[in-house]
Design an enzyme around this catalytic site. Structure first.
Site, short mmCIF file in Angstrom:
data_model
loop_
_atom_site.label_atom_id
_atom_site.label_comp_id
_atom_site.label_asym_id
_atom_site.label_seq_id
_atom_site.Cartn_x
_atom_site.Cartn_y
_atom_site.Cartn_z
CG HIS A 1 32.97 34.72 25.99
ND1 HIS A 1 33.88 33.45 25.93
CD2 HIS A 1 33.93 35.62 26.64
CE1 HIS A 1 35.34 33.90 26.37
NE2 HIS A 1 35.06 35.15 26.97
CD GLU B 1 36.60 34.96 37.03
OE1 GLU B 1 37.74 34.00 37.21
OE2 GLU B 1 36.87 35.59 35.96
C1 LIG Z 1 37.10 32.99 33.91
C2 LIG Z 1 37.53 34.50 32.98
N1 LIG Z 1 37.32 35.37 33.60
C3 LIG Z 1 37.60 36.51 33.01
C4 LIG Z 1 37.89 36.51 31.47
C5 LIG Z 1 38.07 37.80 30.82
N2 LIG Z 1 39.60 37.83 30.32
C6 LIG Z 1 39.68 37.10 29.06
S1 LIG Z 1 41.39 36.97 28.67
C7 LIG Z 1 41.60 37.78 30.04
C8 LIG Z 1 43.13 38.12 30.34
C9 LIG Z 1 43.81 36.85 30.41
O1 LIG Z 1 45.38 37.34 30.49
P1 LIG Z 1 46.39 36.21 30.38
O2 LIG Z 1 46.17 34.86 31.17
O3 LIG Z 1 47.72 36.64 30.69
O4 LIG Z 1 46.29 35.77 28.55
P2 LIG Z 1 46.81 36.57 27.58
O5 LIG Z 1 45.50 37.24 26.96
O6 LIG Z 1 47.70 37.83 28.09
O7 LIG Z 1 47.33 35.74 26.63
C10 LIG Z 1 40.54 37.97 30.99
C11 LIG Z 1 40.47 38.60 31.96
C12 LIG Z 1 37.77 35.20 31.00
N3 LIG Z 1 37.74 34.75 29.59
N4 LIG Z 1 37.62 34.14 31.74
#
Ligand SMILES: Cc1ncc(C[n+]2csc(CCOP(=O)(O)OP(=O)(O)O)c2C)c(N)n1
Ligand SMILES: [Mg+2]
Lengths: 326, 333
Positions: A129, A60
Site C-alpha cells: 500500500h 479497477e
Molecule cells: C484492488 C484493491 N482495490 C481497493 C482496495 C481498497 N479496499 C480495501 S478493503 C476494500 C473492501 C473489500 O471488501 P470485501 O471484499 O467485502 O472484504 P471485507 O473488507 O468486507 O472483509 C477495499 C475497497 C484494495 N485493497 N485493493
C-alpha cells in the site's frame, strides 16, 4: 483567496470543472455515498447526482477500461483510484489502452481522461500500500504525469488536467491531504508542463515534488541557518518536465540535489539527472546527489519505514555534500 | 443449497469447547488490538475479524497439516484459528522483530509457514492466484491437500476471482473458495456492487458446486464444511462456499460505519456465535457458568501476556532493512 486543505482544493477543482463542462464525470470506489475514502469527493454526489458521481465495485480494470471507452466517445472521465496502489490492477487499461489509443488510431481517438488519487507512502501501511507510481507512468509515452505539492497548485493543476485532451495521471498524497494554504477563488489554472520555484536561492538547487517538497522546505530552513541558500524547484508536472526552468536554476546554483519518494533504481530522479548532465554538464560544480526510497519494499515497523523514506536529514546532508561543505 | 440448522449437535463436547476457546481467543485478541491502536502502539490499517469468528474457526477445524490457507488483510482471526501464537500476532501488529513476519508485514500481512498460512493480502483479489497455486502444487505432488481461499464479498467482482475459479475448474484444482460475505465492502453494501448477490450460483458458471451457509452459526459452518472439505479432497473439484456473516466494527479502525444502522448491527450481535455457543454449553451442562468465566479470564490473561510481550520486544534491527528483498546473493552488489 480562501485558506483550505489540499483535499478541499482538489474538491473545489472537481466541482468547478464539473460545473463548467457537463461531459466531466467521476467514478471510483466510495466516491459518492461515502464522500470518498479520504473525503476528497465530499459533496459531489449531492451537487451533481448519481449520473455523474458514480460508486464502482472493486473492479479497477473494469472501470478504468470503461473510462477509456467513454473518453473515446466524447466524455471526460475522472477516475479516482482509492489509492494508486490499486491502479496496478488496472495497469493494462492505463498503459495499453489509455496511453496508446491516440497514437495507434492515427489520431482518430484521443483520451481526455484523468486518473487521480493518493500516491506513495501512507502512514505505516506496509509493502502493498505504499507504491510510488510516478516513474512507472512517466516511462510510457502517451501519459502526462502531474503531482502537486500544495493546495493552490493542486487546484490549478487538476483543472488543467481535466481540460487536457490526453490522459493525465494525477498523483496526490494521503499524508498531504490535510495541508492548509491559500487557494485562489474561481478560475485559476496551472499549465501542464510548468514548474515553479518555491524558494529562491543561490547555492544549491533542490528539485522535489509532491510531499517531498515539504521535507525540502524544512531542509532549506536548516541549511539557511548554516549559510547555505537552497533554491527549491518543484517541477509540478513530471512529464513533460519543465527543462527551461531547471536549466535556469542550475545555471545559477551549479549544484543539484534531487529528492523523490519512490525507489532509487530507475526513479524519475535518474531521468532528471540525466537531462541535467546532458544539457547542463558545463554548469555543474559537483555531481548530482539523488535522495530516494531505499531498495526494499516498504516495511511496516516504524523504524524501518523511517529508514526507507527520504528525510530532512538526508536532504540536508546531500545539500552540504554537493556544496563540499561537510 | 441452503441448509437448516442441525437439531442435534453433532460435534463432541471437547471439540465444541476447543472451538469456543478459539473464537474467544480471536475476539479478545482483536479487542486488545483496537485498544493498542488507540494507544498508538499499532498504526496503519487495522481490520478486525470480530463477528466473523465462526466462519474461520468452524471451517479451519477441518484443515489438515498439508492444506494451505490464504486470505485478505482481515487476517488475524484465521491465523489464530490455525494456531498462530497470539504473541507472534500481537508483536507483528506492534511492528516488532518477534512478530510472525518480523515486523515487516504488519496487520495486513500475517504469515505462518508452520500452518501453510500463505498470507494476509492487501490487494482485493490478490490472493486468489496464490490459493489456486497451492492447490496446483497438491495435485503436482499428489499430497491430497486442499486449499482454503478466503475472500470478501467485495472481491467477487474482481477479475482475478473469475480467472482463478475458471482455472481451478478447468484443471481440477482442489480449491475451496470461501466468500466471507459480511455484506459490505468498506462502505458499499454488496447490493450496490454485485449484480448477482446469490454468490454460490457463480460456481455454476464454471460447472462447479456452490453452497450457501449461515456464517453466524458455528454448528452449521463446522458440519457443512466437514462434508464439503471431504468432497473436495476426493473429487479435486473446486467449490464455492458463500458464508453469510457480519463484521461488528467498521471496515478498519478509522471507519465509523455511518452507512449502517445501529439496529442492523445489533441484530447480528444478538446472534453472536460466541454468545450462542457459550449459552448452549452452559445450558447443556457441558460447562458451568464459572468454568466459562474462568475460560474467558484465562484467555484474556494470555492476550495481555501477548500485548506485554509485543510491547517489550525490540523493533527489527536496521540491518534488516534490505534483508529479505532477495534470497540469493547474486552479482557484485
Ligand atoms: C484492488 C484493491 N482495490 C481497493 C482496495 C481498497 N479496499 C480495501 S478493503 C476494500 C473492501 C473489500 O471488501 P470485501 O471484499 O467485502 O472484504 P471485507 O473488507 O468486507 O472483509 C477495499 C475497497 C484494495 N485493497 N485493493
Ligand atoms: Mg465485505
Amino acid at each position: 483567496m480562501a485558506v483550505m486543505e489540499m483535499k478541499e482544493a482538489i474538491n473545489q477543482a472537481l466541482k468547478e470543472e464539473m460545473t463548467r463542462d457537463e461531459k466531466v464525470f467521476i467514478l471510483g470506489e466510495e466516491v459518492a455515498e461515502y464522500n470518498g475514502a479520504y473525503k476528497v469527493t465530499k459533496g459531489l454526489l449531492d451537487q451533481f447526482g448519481p449520473k455523474r458521481v458514480i460508486d464502482t465495485p472493486i473492479s479497477e480494470a473494469g472501470f478504468a477500461g470503461l473510462a477509456v471507452g467513454a473518453a473515446m466517445m466524447g466524455l471526460r472521465p475522472v477516475v479516482e483510484f482509492m489509492s494508486f496502489n490499486f491502479s496496478l490492477v488496472a495497469m493494462d487499461q492505463i498503459i495499453s489502452n489509455a496511453a496508446k489509443m491516440y497514437y495507434m488510431s492515427g489520431g482518430l481517438y484521443n483520451i481526455p481522461m484523468v486518473m487521480r488519487g493518493p500516491n506513495g507512502a501512507g502512514p505505516r501501511v506496509s509493502s502493498q500500500h505504499s507504491h510510488n507510481m510516478e516513474s512507472v507512468f512517466a516511462h510510457f509515452p502517451g501519459l502526462h504525469v502531474m503531482s502537486p505539492s500544495n493546495p493552490k497548485d493542486a487546484k490549478g493543476m487538476l483543472k488543467s488536467a481535466i481540460r487536457c485532451n490526453d490522459p493525465v495521471v494525477f498523483l496526490e498524497n494521503e499524508l498531504s491531504y490535510g495541508m492548509k494554504d491559500e487557494v485562489p477563488d474561481g478560475e485559476f489554472l496551472v499549465p501542464i508542463g510548468k514548474g515553479d520555484i518555491k524558494r529562491e536561492g543561490t547555492d544549491v538547487t533542490i528539485i522535489a515534488w509532491a510531499r517531498m517538497m515539504s521535507l525540502a522546505k524544512t531542509a532549506a530552513d536548516e541549511l539557511a541557518k548554516e549559510g547555505i541558500h537552497a533554491e527549491l524547484l518543484d517541477p509540478r508536472t513530471l512529464k513533460p518536465l519543465d527543462m527551461p526552468l531547471i536549466a535556469q536554476s542550475v545555471r545559477k546554483t551549479n549544484r543539484v540535489v534531487i529528492v523523490e519518494e519512490g525507489h532509487f533504481f530507475c526513479g524519475l530522479g535518474a531521468q532528471i539527472a540525466d537531462n541535467i548532465y546532458t544539457e547542463l554538464f558545463d554548469y555543474l560544480d559537483s555531481p548530482i546527489i539523488r535522495i530516494a526510497q531505499s531498495e526494499n519494499p516498504m516495511p511496516y515497523a516504524a523504524n524501518l519505514e523511517a529508514a526507507t523514506l527520504p528525510s530532512v536529514a538526508k536532504i540536508v546532508n546531500a545539500a552540504k555534500h554537493v556544496s563540499y561543505n561537510v | 443449497m441452503a441448509s437448516v440448522k442441525n437439531e442435534v449437535p453433532t460435534i463432541a463436547k471437547d471439540k465444541m469447547l476447543e472451538m469456543l476457546e478459539k473464537m474467544l481467543n480471536i475476539r479478545h485478541f482483536e479487542e486488545a488490538s483496537i485498544k493498542a491502536y488507540q494507544q498508538k502502539k499499532i498504526a496503519g490499517f487495522l481490520h478486525t475479524y470480530i463477528g466473523q469468528e465462526a466462519v474461520g474457526v468452524g471451517t479451519l477445524a477441518h484443515k489438515q497439516p498439508q492444506d494451505a490457507v490464504v486470505t485478505t488483510y482481515r487476517c488475524h482471526g484465521l491465523s489464530l484459528a490455525l494456531g498462530l501464537p497470539p504473541k507472534a500476532g500481537m508483536a507483528e501488529l506492534f511492528g516488532r522483530v518477534t512478530g510472525c513476519a518480523r515486523g515487516k508485514g504488519g496487520s495486513m500481512h500475517f504469515f505462518d509457514k508452520q500452518h501453510n498460512f500463505l498470507g494476509g493480502h492487501g490487494i482485493v483479489g490478490g490472493q486468489f492466484g496464490v490459493g489456486i497455486g497451492a492447490a496446483f502444487k497438491s495435485n503436482y505432488d499428489e499430497d491430497n491437500a486442499v486449499s482454503f481461499i478466503f475472500f470478501g464479498d467485495g472481491a467477487t467482482v474482481q477479475g482475478t476471482f473469475h480467472e482463478c475459479f475458471n482455472l481451478a475448474a478447468l484443471w481440477d484444482l482442489p480449491a475451496i473458495f470461501i466468500c466471507e460475505d459480511n455484506q459490505y465492502g468498506m462502505g458499499t453494501a454488496c447490493t450496490r456492487a454485485i449484480a448477482n448477490t446469490v454468490i454460490a450460483s457463480k460456481a455454476e458458471a464454471y460447472g462447479c458446486k456452490g453452497y450457501t451457509l449461515n456464517g453466524m452459526d458455528l454448528h452449521e459452518v463446522h458440519d457443512r464444511m466437514r462434508d464439503i472439505v471431504k468432497e473436495v479432497r476426493s473429487t479435486r473439484r473446486p467449490v464455492l462456499v458463500h458464508m453469510k456473516t457480519y463484521r461488528y466494527f467498521g471496515h478498519s479502525v478509522s471507519d465509523a460505519g455511518a452507512y449502517r444502522s445501529k439496529e442492523e448491527v445489533d441484530s447480528y450481535k444478538a446472534r453472536d456465535p460466541i454468545l450462542a455457543i457459550s449459552r448452549e454449553l452452559i445450558d447443556g451442562k457441558s460447562i458451568t457458568e464459572d468454568e466459562f468465566k474462568n475460560l474467558q479470564k484465562k484467555i484474556k490473561n494470555q492476550i495481555q501476556e501477548a500485548v506485554d510481550f509485543a510491547d517489550e520486544s525490540p523493533e527489527p534491527p536496521l540491518e534488516e532493512l534490505t534483508q529479505h528483498v532477495y534470497m540469493d546473493e547474486v552479482g557484485n552488489a
